[in-house]
Motif scaffolding. Structure first.
Motif, mmCIF file in Angstrom:
data_model
loop_
_atom_site.group_PDB
_atom_site.id
_atom_site.type_symbol
_atom_site.label_atom_id
_atom_site.label_comp_id
_atom_site.label_asym_id
_atom_site.label_seq_id
_atom_site.Cartn_x
_atom_site.Cartn_y
_atom_site.Cartn_z
ATOM 1 N N GLY A 168 80.279 -11.976 69.330
ATOM 2 C CA GLY A 168 79.513 -10.775 69.671
ATOM 3 C C GLY A 168 79.006 -10.037 68.450
ATOM 4 N N ALA A 169 79.636 -10.259 67.289
ATOM 5 C CA ALA A 169 79.207 -9.612 66.046
ATOM 6 C C ALA A 169 78.268 -10.491 65.238
ATOM 7 N N LEU A 170 77.904 -11.648 65.758
ATOM 8 C CA LEU A 170 77.070 -12.582 65.011
ATOM 9 C C LEU A 170 75.667 -12.016 64.807
ATOM 10 N N ALA A 171 75.198 -12.080 63.558
ATOM 11 C CA ALA A 171 73.856 -11.569 63.242
ATOM 12 C C ALA A 171 72.940 -12.648 62.678
ATOM 13 N N SER A 172 73.499 -13.679 62.051
ATOM 14 C CA SER A 172 72.663 -14.745 61.498
ATOM 15 C C SER A 172 73.427 -16.057 61.467
ATOM 16 N N VAL A 173 72.659 -17.148 61.559
ATOM 17 C CA VAL A 173 73.210 -18.500 61.551
ATOM 18 C C VAL A 173 72.466 -19.315 60.510
ATOM 19 N N ASP A 174 73.206 -19.942 59.600
ATOM 20 C CA ASP A 174 72.606 -20.791 58.567
ATOM 21 C C ASP A 174 73.253 -22.176 58.664
ATOM 22 N N LEU A 175 72.458 -23.152 59.094
ATOM 23 C CA LEU A 175 72.951 -24.511 59.251
ATOM 24 C C LEU A 175 72.474 -25.438 58.126
ATOM 25 N N HIS A 176 71.773 -24.895 57.145
ATOM 26 C CA HIS A 176 71.153 -25.745 56.127
ATOM 27 C C HIS A 176 72.167 -26.461 55.246
ATOM 28 N N ARG A 177 73.365 -25.888 55.115
ATOM 29 C CA ARG A 177 74.348 -26.494 54.220
ATOM 30 C C ARG A 177 75.392 -27.330 54.946
ATOM 31 N N LEU A 178 75.110 -27.668 56.189
ATOM 32 C CA LEU A 178 75.993 -28.562 56.916
ATOM 33 C C LEU A 178 76.072 -29.925 56.231
ATOM 34 N N ARG A 179 77.246 -30.505 56.231
ATOM 35 C CA ARG A 179 77.393 -31.862 55.703
ATOM 36 C C ARG A 179 76.541 -32.818 56.532
ATOM 37 N N PRO A 180 75.966 -33.824 55.904
ATOM 38 C CA PRO A 180 75.163 -34.777 56.683
ATOM 39 C C PRO A 180 76.023 -35.628 57.591
ATOM 40 N N LEU A 181 75.427 -36.100 58.661
ATOM 41 C CA LEU A 181 76.096 -37.052 59.535
ATOM 42 C C LEU A 181 76.345 -38.351 58.766
ATOM 43 N N PRO A 182 77.322 -39.139 59.199
ATOM 44 C CA PRO A 182 77.508 -40.453 58.571
ATOM 45 C C PRO A 182 76.297 -41.348 58.849
ATOM 46 N N PRO A 183 76.175 -42.467 58.133
ATOM 47 C CA PRO A 183 74.970 -43.302 58.275
ATOM 48 C C PRO A 183 74.670 -43.725 59.707
ATOM 49 N N GLY A 184 75.713 -44.027 60.471
ATOM 50 C CA GLY A 184 75.513 -44.464 61.857
ATOM 51 C C GLY A 184 75.467 -43.337 62.861
ATOM 52 N N GLY A 185 75.476 -42.095 62.395
ATOM 53 C CA GLY A 185 75.388 -40.946 63.273
ATOM 54 C C GLY A 185 76.705 -40.598 63.940
ATOM 55 N N ALA A 186 76.631 -39.704 64.893
ATOM 56 C CA ALA A 186 77.805 -39.229 65.617
ATOM 57 C C ALA A 186 77.493 -39.194 67.104
ATOM 58 N N VAL A 187 78.420 -39.702 67.893
ATOM 59 C CA VAL A 187 78.269 -39.727 69.348
ATOM 60 C C VAL A 187 79.345 -38.844 69.961
ATOM 61 N N ILE A 188 78.937 -37.961 70.858
ATOM 62 C CA ILE A 188 79.865 -37.077 71.557
ATOM 63 C C ILE A 188 80.386 -37.789 72.792
ATOM 64 N N LEU A 189 81.692 -37.928 72.874
ATOM 65 C CA LEU A 189 82.309 -38.475 74.074
ATOM 66 C C LEU A 189 82.673 -37.297 74.961
ATOM 67 N N GLY A 190 81.785 -36.947 75.859
ATOM 68 C CA GLY A 190 81.973 -35.759 76.683
ATOM 69 C C GLY A 190 82.432 -36.118 78.076
#
Length: 365
Positions: A168-190
Motif C-alpha cells: 500500500g506504500a509502494l510509489a515506484s517499481v524499478d525492474l531494470h536491474r533484475l538478474r537475467p533469466l537463464p539461457p533456457g528461460g524459466a517456466v512457472i509450474l502453476g
C-alpha cells in the motif's frame, strides 16, 4: 490380475504424495493381494513437486540452501538440479504456508523463494522450473524479485518492507536491474489459472486460506492493484493472464521477470512417466487433500483423470473432503466420510487412506 496406477497429489499438511500412494496401495493390497499396483506420486506445482521430480528423474541432485522463511526466520531447504542442467525451485519449500504458525497474511513474504532462485542461478543452471503453490503470502512476488535485483520503493525512495501489507506504500517499481533469466528461460509450474486481481484474484480466492479476513482481503487486493499499476506499462496486461494470481500473485511477478506459464501437473506427470504407466492399466486412483471448485483448474487429480480418460481407463478419486461434484470419475471416496469427520481424517490420514484403498478394491471402478 488387475493393474492399478496410484497417482495422488499430497494431502497438504497431513501426508506427502509418496506416503498417500503407499497407504492407498496397502489398503488395496489387503483386499486384492494378487493385483499389480504401480505407484506414481504426483504434484501440480505446489507442495511435493521437488519430491516428485527427485524420485522420477535419475541423477537428480538435491542442492541444500538456507533461506529466509515467510517471516524471515532461517529455513533449511533445497532445490533440485536435474542432469540436463535444469533447476527446480519450489515455493512451498521456501515460503510456504506450512512453514507458518500462526498465519501472517499481511507480513508473510517470498524472499526465501527468491534466494533459492538466486542460488540456482549462481550454480549456473541452464533453465528454471519454478513450482508455485502452497504459498503463505500475498506479496505479488515482490520480495522474491527484490532478492533478484528489483527495487520497490516508497515516496521517500526507500525500499518498502517485506510482505503484501507493505504494498500500500509502494510509489515506484524499478525492474531494470533484475538478474537475467537463464539461457533456457524459466517456466512457472502453476496449479491455478486465477488472474491477479478481482473476485477471482489472488487475494479474494486464496487470501482467506492464509488467514485474511474480509477487510484484509480488500486491502491486499488494492495493494496488488497498486503494484500492477506501477510496473512498466507493457507489463500491466500480465495481471489478467491465467495464473498471474498463483501463490499470492507471485505468478504475476515471475511473468514480469520474463518467465512463461506452464501447466504444473502436466509437466510433473510427464516427468514421472505417468502416461506410459497408465497405458494398459485397468484403473487409475488419484487424489488430494481437498477436492473443491479449484480442483478443475489444472490441479493434479484433474490432470491425472484426463490422462486416464485419454487412455480409455477409468479413474477414481480419493480426497480428504469432496465439496464439488467429482465429474469424470468412476468412483470417489472422501476420507472425512470414512473417518466420521474431517478432524478425525486429518488426525490419522494414512489410516484412512488405507481404508479408502480397501474400499475401492472391494468395489473397483
Amino acid at each position: 490380475m488387475t493393474r492399478v496406477v496410484i497417482a495422488p497429489d499430497s494431502f497438504k499438511g497431513t501426508a506427502s504424495a509418496a506416503d498417500a500412494a503407499a497407504a492407498l496401495a496397502a489398503g488395496w493390497r489387503a483386499v486384492r493381494p494378487g493385483d499389480d499396483l504401480v505407484e506414481r506420486p504426483m504434484a501440480d506445482g505446489g507442495e511435493g513437486t521437488l519430491d516428485a521430480f527427485a524420485s522420477a528423474v535419475p541423477g537428480a541432485r538435491r542442492m541444500p540452501v538456507t533461506v529466509r522463511g515467510p517471516l524471515s526466520d532461517p529455513v533449511d531447504t533445497w532445490w533440485l538440479l536435474l542432469p540436463d542442467g535444469t533447476g527446480v525451485v519450489e515455493l512451498a519449500a521456501t515460503s510456504g504456508i506450512t512453514l507458518l504458525d500462526p498465519l501472517a497474511p499481511l507480513d508473510a513474504h517470498t524472499a526465501g523463494f527468491g534466494e533459492a532462485i538466486a542460488a540456482a542461478l549462481d550454480a549456473g543452471v541452464d533453465r528454471l522450473l519454478l513450482a508455485l503453490g502452497g504459498s503463505s503470502s500475498t506479496d505479488g512476488g515482490t520480495a522474491a524479485l527484490a532478492v533478484l535485483g528489483a527495487h520497490f520503493l516508497d515516496e521517500s525512495g526507500d525500499p518498502i518492507p517485506l510482505g503484501g501489507g507493505a504494498l500500500g506504500a509502494l510509489a515506484s517499481v524499478d525492474l531494470h536491474r533484475l538478474r537475467p533469466l537463464p539461457p533456457g528461460g524459466a517456466v512457472i509450474l502453476g496449479d491455478v489459472t486465477n488472474p491477479l486481481l478481482g473476485p477471482l484474484g489472488a487475494a479474494a480466492v486464496f487470501g482467506p486460506q492464509k488467514g485474511a479476513d474480509a477487510a484484509t482481503v480488500a486491502e491486499l487486493d488494492a495493494s496488488l492493484a497498486r503494484l500492477a499499476g506501477l510496473v512498466p506499462a507493457g507489463l500491466r496486461p500480465l495481471a489478467d493472464e491465467p495464473g498471474a494470481g498463483a501463490a499470492g500473485g507471485t505468478g504475476f511477478g515471475l511473468l514480469a521477470w520474463g518467465a512463461r506459464m506452464g501447466g504444473g501437473a502436466a509437466l510433473v506427470a510427464e516427468a514421472v512417466g505417468l502416461p506410459d504407466a497408465i497405458a494398459g492399466a485397468d484403473l487409475v486412483i488419484t487424489g488430494e487433500g481437498r477436492f473443491d471448485g479449484q480442483s478443475e483448474a489444472g490441479k493434479a487429480p484433474t490432470i491425472v483423470a484426463g490422462l486416464a480418460r485419454d487412455a480409455g481407463v477409468p479413474s477414481a478419486l480419493v480426497a480428504g473432503a469432496i465439496t464439488a461434484e467429482p465429474r469424470g470419475f468412476a468412483a470417489s471416496v472422501a476420507l472425512a466420510d470414512l473417518a466420521g469427520s474431517g478432524a478425525a481424517a486429518m488426525a490419522e490420514p494414512l489410516r484412512w487412506l488405507e481404508a479408502a484403498g480397501a474400499q475401492l478394491a472391494r468395489t473397483p471402478a
